[in-house]
Design an enzyme around this catalytic site. Sequence first.
Site, PDB file in Angstrom:
ATOM      1  CB  SER A 286      -0.956  -0.035   1.195  1.00  0.00           C
ATOM      2  OG  SER A 286      -1.779   1.100   1.239  1.00  0.00           O
TER       3      SER A 286
ATOM      4  CE  LYS B  57      -0.207   2.205  -3.808  1.00  0.00           C
ATOM      5  NZ  LYS B  57       0.421   0.887  -4.098  1.00  0.00           N
TER       6      LYS B  57
ATOM      7  CE1 TYR C 147       0.202   5.506  -5.509  1.00  0.00           C
ATOM      8  CE2 TYR C 147       0.252   6.724  -3.445  1.00  0.00           C
ATOM      9  CZ  TYR C 147       0.776   5.754  -4.274  1.00  0.00           C
ATOM     10  OH  TYR C 147       1.874   5.040  -3.861  1.00  0.00           O
TER      11      TYR C 147
END
Length: 197
Positions: A36, A54, A50
């Site tokens: 992650s 994650k 993003y």
Amino acid sequence: MFDVNVIGTFHLIKAALPLMKKDRKSRGPASIAIISSQAGQVGIYGYTAYSASKFALRGLAEALQHEVIADDIHVSLIFPPDTDTPGLEEENRRKPELTSIIAGSSGMMKADEVAKKTIDGIKKGSFIIPCNIEGELLSIATAGLSPQRSYLMAFLEVIAASPVRLIGLFFQWNWDMKLEIDPLERMESSSRQKVQS
Ligand SMILES: CCCCCCCCCCCCCCCC(=O)[C@@H](N)CO
């Protein structure tokens, strides 16, 4: 981004699992390590897509761990900060300066250092693997309902929960100021909204 980071991870694990499960008991424990990011523990300006991808990996990892633990397969989730790689160099050419400044709160690591933390964490069977001091704090702040195999860390998480929340709020206020938002004004305006609705 979501396709690569989340759907890609999902399909790879799905493809590998049948072979990993085969004769597991006689082969000893196995690990699945998912990378992650610290931007998967806290939303960062400029990382809407993003961070979403994650954060998604955490849900994937938590559910997966429940499903494979009976097969002696241990899931690890790694949360690196900015890492000195050609990828980051490429990213730096187009990302907002504010993103770099805020992400800078957690410094930068060498890829080798992140790799070492990752391997050590996998060997220990850690579910959450932070990579630096800021990462340790973030992991305590976001412990949530994640599995915890270390009694020491479980104890620390409970004891440190409230001071770490305070530290987290200070970071939020600091980032607000970088975004030229008065943090106190923001708090008051949210309570005004409540009264009106
Ligand atoms: C409770 C106390 C918390 C204290 C520390 C908070 C620091 C947060 C910084 C987050 C940095 C995120 C970097 C992500 C880098 C990344 O994944 C991409 N650049 C990859 O290219």
